[in-house]
Write a protein that holds these residues in place. Structure first.
Motif, PDB file in Angstrom:
ATOM      1  N   GLU A 337       0.832  -1.120  -0.002  1.00 37.69           N
ATOM      2  CA  GLU A 337       0.101   0.155  -0.003  1.00 37.69           C
ATOM      3  C   GLU A 337       0.718   1.189  -0.089  1.00 37.69           C
ATOM      4  OE1 GLU A 337      -3.935   0.314   1.053  1.00 37.69           O
ATOM      5  OE2 GLU A 337      -3.595  -1.460  -0.207  1.00 37.69           O
ATOM      6  N   ALA A 338       0.601   2.098  -0.852  1.00 40.27           N
ATOM      7  CA  ALA A 338       1.473   3.469  -0.775  1.00 40.27           C
ATOM      8  C   ALA A 338       0.604   4.614  -1.141  1.00 40.27           C
ATOM      9  CB  ALA A 338       2.568   3.105  -2.190  1.00 40.27           C
ATOM     10  N   LYS A 339       1.193   5.838  -0.938  1.00 36.09           N
ATOM     11  CA  LYS A 339       0.471   7.001  -1.390  1.00 36.09           C
ATOM     12  C   LYS A 339       0.898   7.193  -2.690  1.00 36.09           C
ATOM     13  CE  LYS A 339       0.878   9.460   2.783  1.00 36.09           C
ATOM     14  NZ  LYS A 339       1.747  10.407   3.735  1.00 36.09           N
ATOM     15  N   TYR A 340       0.083   8.044  -3.747  1.00 37.07           N
ATOM     16  CA  TYR A 340       0.296   8.458  -5.173  1.00 37.07           C
ATOM     17  C   TYR A 340      -0.069   9.691  -5.402  1.00 37.07           C
ATOM     18  CZ  TYR A 340       0.886   3.534  -5.846  1.00 37.07           C
ATOM     19  OH  TYR A 340       1.394   2.199  -5.881  1.00 37.07           O
ATOM     20  N   VAL A 341       0.666  10.338  -6.249  1.00 35.28           N
ATOM     21  CA  VAL A 341       0.175  11.621  -6.569  1.00 35.28           C
ATOM     22  C   VAL A 341      -0.042  11.122  -8.222  1.00 35.28           C
ATOM     23  CG1 VAL A 341       1.157  13.888  -7.528  1.00 35.28           C
ATOM     24  CG2 VAL A 341       1.896  12.759  -5.421  1.00 35.28           C
ATOM     25  N   VAL A 342      -1.384  11.676  -8.682  1.00 34.94           N
ATOM     26  CA  VAL A 342      -1.590  11.481 -10.269  1.00 34.94           C
ATOM     27  C   VAL A 342      -1.982  12.889 -10.846  1.00 34.94           C
ATOM     28  CG1 VAL A 342      -3.270  10.532 -11.484  1.00 34.94           C
ATOM     29  CG2 VAL A 342      -3.024   9.649  -9.273  1.00 34.94           C
ATOM     30  N   ARG A 343      -1.283  13.156 -12.031  1.00 31.74           N
ATOM     31  CA  ARG A 343      -1.533  14.313 -12.772  1.00 31.74           C
ATOM     32  C   ARG A 343      -2.550  14.089 -13.905  1.00 31.74           C
ATOM     33  NH1 ARG A 343       0.920  14.929 -17.375  1.00 31.74           N
ATOM     34  NH2 ARG A 343       3.122  14.780 -16.753  1.00 31.74           N
ATOM     35  N   PHE A 344      -3.667  14.685 -13.924  1.00 31.68           N
ATOM     36  CA  PHE A 344      -4.657  14.648 -15.041  1.00 31.68           C
ATOM     37  C   PHE A 344      -4.252  15.776 -15.945  1.00 31.68           C
ATOM     38  CE2 PHE A 344      -6.662  11.773 -11.673  1.00 31.68           C
ATOM     39  CZ  PHE A 344      -7.114  10.769 -12.481  1.00 31.68           C
ATOM     40  N   LEU A 389      -5.026   1.849 -10.463  1.00 29.35           N
ATOM     41  CA  LEU A 389      -5.111   2.006 -11.930  1.00 29.35           C
ATOM     42  C   LEU A 389      -6.297   1.558 -12.506  1.00 29.35           C
ATOM     43  CD1 LEU A 389      -1.601   0.486 -12.784  1.00 29.35           C
ATOM     44  CD2 LEU A 389      -2.298   2.892 -12.945  1.00 29.35           C
ATOM     45  N   GLU A 390      -7.138   0.692 -11.888  1.00 32.04           N
ATOM     46  CA  GLU A 390      -8.407   0.207 -12.328  1.00 32.04           C
ATOM     47  C   GLU A 390      -9.273   1.767 -12.479  1.00 32.04           C
ATOM     48  OE1 GLU A 390      -8.132  -4.422 -11.108  1.00 32.04           O
ATOM     49  OE2 GLU A 390      -9.627  -3.153 -10.103  1.00 32.04           O
ATOM     50  N   LYS A 391      -9.257   2.340 -11.230  1.00 27.67           N
ATOM     51  CA  LYS A 391     -10.113   3.407 -11.011  1.00 27.67           C
ATOM     52  C   LYS A 391      -9.730   4.705 -12.316  1.00 27.67           C
ATOM     53  CE  LYS A 391     -11.556   3.019  -6.260  1.00 27.67           C
ATOM     54  NZ  LYS A 391     -11.199   3.306  -4.752  1.00 27.67           N
ATOM     55  N   LEU A 392      -8.541   4.482 -12.219  1.00 22.25           N
ATOM     56  CA  LEU A 392      -7.774   5.665 -13.231  1.00 22.25           C
ATOM     57  C   LEU A 392      -8.344   5.541 -14.495  1.00 22.25           C
ATOM     58  CD1 LEU A 392      -4.295   6.436 -11.607  1.00 22.25           C
ATOM     59  CD2 LEU A 392      -6.649   7.514 -11.258  1.00 22.25           C
ATOM     60  N   HIS A 405       0.782   8.455 -13.034  1.00 25.04           N
ATOM     61  CA  HIS A 405       0.774   8.554 -11.625  1.00 25.04           C
ATOM     62  C   HIS A 405       2.007   8.196 -11.215  1.00 25.04           C
ATOM     63  CE1 HIS A 405       0.909   4.164 -12.737  1.00 25.04           C
ATOM     64  NE2 HIS A 405       0.896   3.842 -11.355  1.00 25.04           N
ATOM     65  N   TYR A 406       2.414   9.025 -10.142  1.00 22.02           N
ATOM     66  CA  TYR A 406       3.603   8.772  -9.258  1.00 22.02           C
ATOM     67  C   TYR A 406       3.469   8.155  -8.039  1.00 22.02           C
ATOM     68  CZ  TYR A 406       5.436  12.676 -12.414  1.00 22.02           C
ATOM     69  OH  TYR A 406       5.672  13.374 -13.496  1.00 22.02           O
ATOM     70  N   LEU A 407       4.220   7.238  -7.821  1.00 21.51           N
ATOM     71  CA  LEU A 407       4.504   6.676  -6.380  1.00 21.51           C
ATOM     72  C   LEU A 407       5.086   7.470  -5.796  1.00 21.51           C
ATOM     73  CD1 LEU A 407       4.481   3.942  -4.494  1.00 21.51           C
ATOM     74  CD2 LEU A 407       6.522   3.532  -5.619  1.00 21.51           C
TER      75      LEU A 407
END
Ligand SMILES: NC(=O)C1=CN([C@@H]2O[C@H](COP(=O)(O)OP(=O)(O)OC[C@H]3O[C@@H](n4cnc5c(N)ncnc54)[C@H](OP(=O)(O)O)[C@@H]3O)[C@@H](O)[C@H]2O)C=CC1
Ligand SMILES: N[C@@H](CC=O)C(=O)O
Ligand code: NA
Length: 411
Positions: A337-344, A389-392, A405-407
């Protein structure tokens, strides 16, 4: 000791100079005379005014016909280099190489040839440039089961990311500078798309876990999609972006990846900047060790080659434990489990934000709008990468948008 030098670019010229510089010490310490007797290059004309022009050739047959005790390869690439190395090894001539492309591709085959002909193939310079890492991993840590390896393994991309972060330099300018300093590969695609770091990770992992992994089997992302805006966002949020190589031996499977990640200012990698590399190894007996130093450049890389050369001069005959074993199962997603930063990037960022809140209702989301680049940064707390990733992907199907998406890497 009659040395043939293949290649006289950034690394080869450094090796030549260091050999000249160390001749007396080698004579004094090991009672051996070191002498470069042939230098193979592509374009002979470039070397017309070189003091040792008589040693240069562009014909490999000249090396075949010469009396040679050691071959040092600093040309790079798979072909024709692979055939050159096979020639020397099959004639019992020790080979030193800086060529990670070749080792990651056919290292096991080359070592078999060396073994059959009772000779040596060494490649300390191929990973981490001047950092002694392969020898410590194989020899000094032999009493350990290696659990995981994580590293900054590419000087060029680390240099680019540092310059973009510290000096707000543009990507192209930073890459040109890295090229002019001799850090980048002949084709820098290898650097910026992460192939170079992946090949190095696979060499480290094969030696560390004694399981062979094909470098093309592991998930890989380079830095070409990292934008100046991403770096500015990271800075605002007190993070840095680094290209990290990471692998873990999970017993019946291996997880391994090269990817740009967010790290905190407290991370062990936060101060690994410019062309510096760092390798963090965890052994079951020793715990965590960190090796750091210059991972690219003329003299650091030549230093590693000279180290291999000293072993050969002393007649040390330890072959790297780089052997193929049964197929290894590969895990494709980050296993914790980890945090992520996603840029859309999307046309309607408000609608996208609403959709995100409904999809991620169970996770604390932090949204930052960067309307000047039509982007939305989303910080997602503890998440499983596969589910994320499924959600994204569900979102990209609904909206006409793309994302990266960045870990948030926690070492
Ligand atoms: N640069 C670095 O910091 C590091 C590089 N390495 C590795 O070291 C190797 C060399 O890199 P680097 O020195 O930067 O590369 P360069 O491009 O600077 O030098 C390559 C040399 O090889 C010669 N060459 C190219 N093709 C041929 C050929 N077909 N036959 C004969 N000679 C040839 C070139 O000849 P000519 O001079 O005539 O053009 C040149 O002298 C690569 O495997 C690289 O990955 C490893 C660690 C760090
Ligand atoms: N292109 C490589 C050179 C060293 O291996 C890098 O940038 O690290
Ligand atoms: Na090294």
């Amino acid at each position: 000791m009659r040395v043939a030098l293949l290649g006289y670019g950034t690394v080869g010229s450094g090796v030549y100079e260091l050999i000249q510089k160390n001749t007396t010490a080698v004579k004094t310490n090991f009672d051996r005379k070191l002498e470069v007797v042939k230098i193979l290059v592509k374009n002979l004309d470039k070397y017309k005014s070189h003091e040792a022009y008589h040693l240069f050739t562009n014909d490999f047959n000249d090396l075949k016909n010469a009396d040679i005790d050691i071959a040092i390869e600093t040309i790079g690439g798979i072909s024709p280099t692979g055939d050159y190395l096979k020639h020397f090894l099959s004639h019992g001539i020790p080979v030193i190489t800086a060529n990670k492309d070749l080792i990651a591709e056919i290292g096991s085959e080359l070592i078999e040839i060396a073994r059959e002909h009772n000779t040596i193939l060494s490649f300390e310079a191929s990973v981490g440039g001047g950092i002694p890492i392969l020898k410590p991993l194989q020899e000094s840590l032999a009493g350990n089961e290696i659990k995981n390896i994580s590293a900054v393994l590419n000087g060029t991309t680390n240099y680019i990311l540092t310059k973009m972060y510290e000096d707000n330099m543009g990507y192209d300018e930073a890459l040109s500078l890295a090229q002019s300093m001799g850090f980048a590969e002949a084709d820098p695609t290898s650097d910026v798309e992460g192939y170079d770091a992946m090949r190095k990770l696979v060499i480290l992992s094969t030696i560390g876990y004694k399981k062979h992994i094909r470098w093309t089997d592991l998930p890989l992302e380079g830095i070409s999609r990292v934008t100046a805006r991403d770096i500015a966002f990271a800075k605002d949020e007190n993070y840095k972006i680094k290209l990290i190589a990471f692998s873990e031996d999970m017993g019946d499977a291996i997880y391994g990846t090269v990817r740009p990640v967010f790290i905190t200012q407290q991370s062990k990698y936060a101060k690994i900047d410019n062309e510096f590399n760092a390798v963090l190894v965890e052994g079951d007996a020793v715990g965590e060790l960190m090796f750091t130093g210059k991972g690219a450049g003329k003299y650091p890389t030549a230093s590693a080659i000279l180290g291999d050369l000293m072993d050969i001069i002393q007649n040390k005959k330890i072959l790297p434990s780089y052997i193929y074993q049964d197929e290894v199962k590969i895990i494709k997603h980050y296993p914790k489990e980890a945090k992520y930063v996603v840029r859309f990037q999307a046309k309607d960022l408000n609608l996208l934000a609403a959709k995100l809140f409904s999809l991620f209702s169970d996770h604390g989301l932090k949204l930052t709008l960067a309307s000047e680049t039509q982007s939305l940064y989303v910080q997602v707390t503890e998440s499983n990468e596969k589910t994320l990733l499924e959600k994204l992907n569900q979102i990209t199907e609904t909206f006409n948008c793309n994302y990266i998406h960045y870990l948030v890497y926690d070492k």
